[in-house]
Design a protein around this motif. Structure first.
Motif, short mmCIF file in Angstrom:
data_model
loop_
_atom_site.label_atom_id
_atom_site.label_comp_id
_atom_site.label_asym_id
_atom_site.label_seq_id
_atom_site.Cartn_x
_atom_site.Cartn_y
_atom_site.Cartn_z
N THR A 204 -11.10 7.03 0.08
CA THR A 204 -11.94 5.94 0.60
C THR A 204 -13.26 6.48 1.13
O THR A 204 -13.39 7.65 1.53
CB THR A 204 -11.22 5.18 1.72
N ARG B 144 -7.40 10.68 2.00
CA ARG B 144 -7.83 9.28 2.04
C ARG B 144 -7.47 8.52 0.76
O ARG B 144 -8.10 7.51 0.42
CB ARG B 144 -9.34 9.17 2.30
N GLN C 102 0.66 5.13 0.68
CA GLN C 102 -0.19 6.13 1.32
C GLN C 102 0.65 7.35 1.66
O GLN C 102 1.74 7.24 2.23
CB GLN C 102 -0.83 5.57 2.60
N ILE D 199 0.84 -1.19 0.00
CA ILE D 199 0.00 0.00 0.00
C ILE D 199 0.88 1.25 0.00
O ILE D 199 1.79 1.37 0.83
CB ILE D 199 -0.94 0.03 1.22
N LYS E 274 -5.85 2.21 -7.74
CA LYS E 274 -5.94 3.42 -6.93
C LYS E 274 -7.34 3.56 -6.34
O LYS E 274 -8.32 3.23 -6.99
CB LYS E 274 -5.65 4.66 -7.77
N VAL F 117 -7.69 0.21 7.05
CA VAL F 117 -6.55 1.13 6.97
C VAL F 117 -6.96 2.44 7.61
O VAL F 117 -8.06 2.96 7.36
CB VAL F 117 -6.11 1.37 5.50
N LEU G 224 -5.31 6.04 -1.56
CA LEU G 224 -4.50 4.84 -1.40
C LEU G 224 -4.18 4.26 -2.76
O LEU G 224 -5.01 4.31 -3.68
CB LEU G 224 -5.23 3.79 -0.56
N VAL H 224 -7.29 6.13 7.73
CA VAL H 224 -7.31 7.13 6.66
C VAL H 224 -7.54 8.55 7.19
O VAL H 224 -7.44 9.51 6.44
CB VAL H 224 -8.40 6.80 5.62
#
Length: 561
Positions: free
Chosen positions: A186, A165, A118, A116, A182, A153, A167, A155
């Protein structure tokens, strides 16, 4: 799996709800869905009296509220930490009045290893790839329904969304196909990300072996390469050289540089974070001098600049977006190393990212990703590359003709055009204009020079005395050769005199002499080898064809004694 009460504690004074049992790699870790977690809390909260380490009963304030089975909000100071969040899945947990949010993720497909990205970094602890069920996939897999991982996760933290948010999920197992997905922000509940992986039949070499392919090198930044072979450069953000490697070994090396767990650095980024160009930006009002590659930032985002078409007078910039959103018209972009600046000039174009960033391999050819440049000497007509204008370029077919069986320092070799009757075609071309100067550097033919003429080499020119002089040229264009400065003042070349390309015209320096050129169509060549020295041979003459795969001839050395 369900909520296991003995694996959790609840502390009344702090509202802390903590997971206290085995970690993911332990003997018997437990996991609960959002709704199982919620039901367990509310079951404890309706007790007449709490017991043990679960300090929650009917006398306490309400610990949680349910919006849906997949969105649970912790209330009145009740809270989980990051460790507890790793043991809850299939939904969202909201706490601290909405200041902290863990959103649910489902990986769709059959990936067993997902990373991931981020906030501009690859998350270092990939606990979601643990396989406590022993199913061969990630945590909380449900393969019957096509789900390889289910987890949450974080966020949002401290009242701020973590990079909006956003990812990026990647699957980069060496030996497997690469993939990425992508999520541009979220949502509460479950956020699906489809990732697949299959065996890559063009990536079957052991990683430890590919690690030794260090002769594959790159010059980073804005690079001009004549990939089309038309005499003019096209521009790319790299100039990769194969070294001693085949095209497929090159492909494997670039996958190795950016594989899961990579410690390599490419364009100033860790290999696992590197994705290639994501945005092409028109710019103006440049100030200062940009580095070839450097971090860049603007109000609302950051990136890594992979190329700029001029360090001081730029009109185009190409970046990999790292955090935030792409810049917009009028925003100032600042170099993190150079402090140079440009302004966005109206247009920002998002470019599709290739996985892997090199493009695709057929095993014997590369289909390159946007802007990825490869040295012209490593390209073949089977390859396909795309320059920074996204123009597809099929490289020319570069072929080699070899004369074998010659003796170094003894044999004189002449390879020229064939005249149609098995002889040397001395009038392949004719001069245009008289040459009579003492330092002539251009020789112009009366017709266009054949496109299969080597880019540099030698020609033979008929002087007025009848002598055919050997003259080196460094380049040609149209009908004009750029030649080594030559004195024609005492023996002129009258307009219309013969000229021919001498493809090989030298004393042998090895057992094989070669020339390389761009294939246009089959050409018949005349070959002559002579040695009149201490071990003389009879003159060897023959013809041979330069075809789409090159060509060759082997001298027959008949003693002349």
């Amino acid at each position: 799996m369900a909520f296991v009460a003995t694996d959790w504690t609840i502390t009344r004074a702090t509202g802390a709800i903590r997971y206290v049992s085995d970690d993911h790699g332990g003997a018997s870790p437990s996991y609960a869905t959002d709704i199982e977690f919620y039901r367990a809390l509310m079951d404890l909260a309706d007790q007449g009296a709490s017991s043990g380490d679960d300090e929650l009963d009917i006398t306490d304030v309400t610990p949680a509220a349910r919006s849906t089975d997949k969105i649970i909000t912790l209330l009145n100071g009740f809270n989980i930490d990051d460790t507890a969040a790793e043991h809850i899945y299939n939904g969202t947990i909201i706490q601290d009045g909405g200041d902290d949010v863990y959103d649910g993720i489902s990986i769709l497909g059959a990936s067993d290893n997902v990373q991931i990205i981020q906030n501009g970094a690859v998350l270092s602890d990939d606990w979601w790839n643990s396989d406590p069920e022993g199913a061969g996939y990630g945590i909380n897999s449900d393969i019957a329904n096509g789900i390889s991982h289910r987890f949450m996760v974080k966020v949002r933290s401290g009242g701020s969304d973590i990079d909006g948010r956003r990812l990026i999920f990647t699957s980069r197992n060496f030996g497997q196909t690469f993939n990425e997905r992508k999520i541009n922000g979220t949502q509460n509940g479950i956020n699906p990300a489809a990732l697949s992986q299959d065996t890559d039949r063009n990536n079957e070499t052991a990683a430890a072996t590919v690690a030794t392919y260090t002769d594959v090198t790159n010059t980073e930044g804005y690079r001009g390469i004549d990939a089309s072979g038309n005499g003019s450069d096209e521009f790319f953000y790299s100039d990769w050289e194969f070294g001693s490697r085949t095209v497929n070994q090159f492909y494997e090396r670039l996958k190795w540089l950016t594989r899961e767990g990579s410690t390599s650095t490419i364009y100033g980024l860790n290999g696992e974070l590197f994705r290639g160009i994501t945005h092409e930006i028109d710019v103006d009002t440049p100030s200062g001098t940009f580095s070839a590659v450097e971090p860049v930032s603007w109000s609302g985002g950051t990136g890594q600049m992979l190329a700029i078409n001029s360090p001081t007078a730029a009109t185009k910039m190409w970046i990999q977006l790292l955090t935030g959103v792409a810049p917009t018209d009028g925003q100032t972009i600042t170099g993190g190393t150079s402090s140079a600046t440009v302004a966005v000039n109206t247009t920002v174009t998002e470019r599709a990212v290739s996985t892997p960033f090199v493009g695709a391999s057929t095993g014997s050819a590369i289909i390159g990703a946007f802007g990825l440049g490869i040295g012209a000497d490593d390209l073949t007509s089977s390859d396909l590359v795309f320059d920074l204008t996204n123009t597809s370029i099929t490289p020319p077919n570069i072929v080699t003709f070899s004369v074998f069986g010659v003796v170094s320092s003894e044999d004189r070799i002449l390879v020229g055009p064939e005249d149609g009757s098995g002889g040397l075609d001395v009038d392949q071309l004719a001069t245009s204009g008289t040459l009579n100067g003492a330092a002539v550097t251009t020789l112009t033919a009366s017709t266009t020079i054949p496109t299969d003429t080597p880019s540099a080499g030698t020609i033979r020119v008929q002087r007025d005395s009848g002598t055919y002089s050997r003259i080196e040229y460094s380049s040609y264009s149209g009908a004009a050769f750029t030649i080594t400065s030559t004195d024609f003042s005492s023996d002129n070349v009258t307009s219309g005199n013969n000229v021919f390309v001498s493809y090989i015209d030298t004393v042998a320096s090895a057992a094989t002499e070669t020339f390389t050129t761009v294939y246009s169509s089959d050409r018949t060549l005349f070959i002559r080898v002579r040695d009149g020295g201490v071990t003389p041979i009879k003159t060897f003459e023959t013809t041979a064809t330069l075809g789409s795969a090159g060509g060759s001839s082997t001298a027959i050395r008949t003693p002349d004694v």
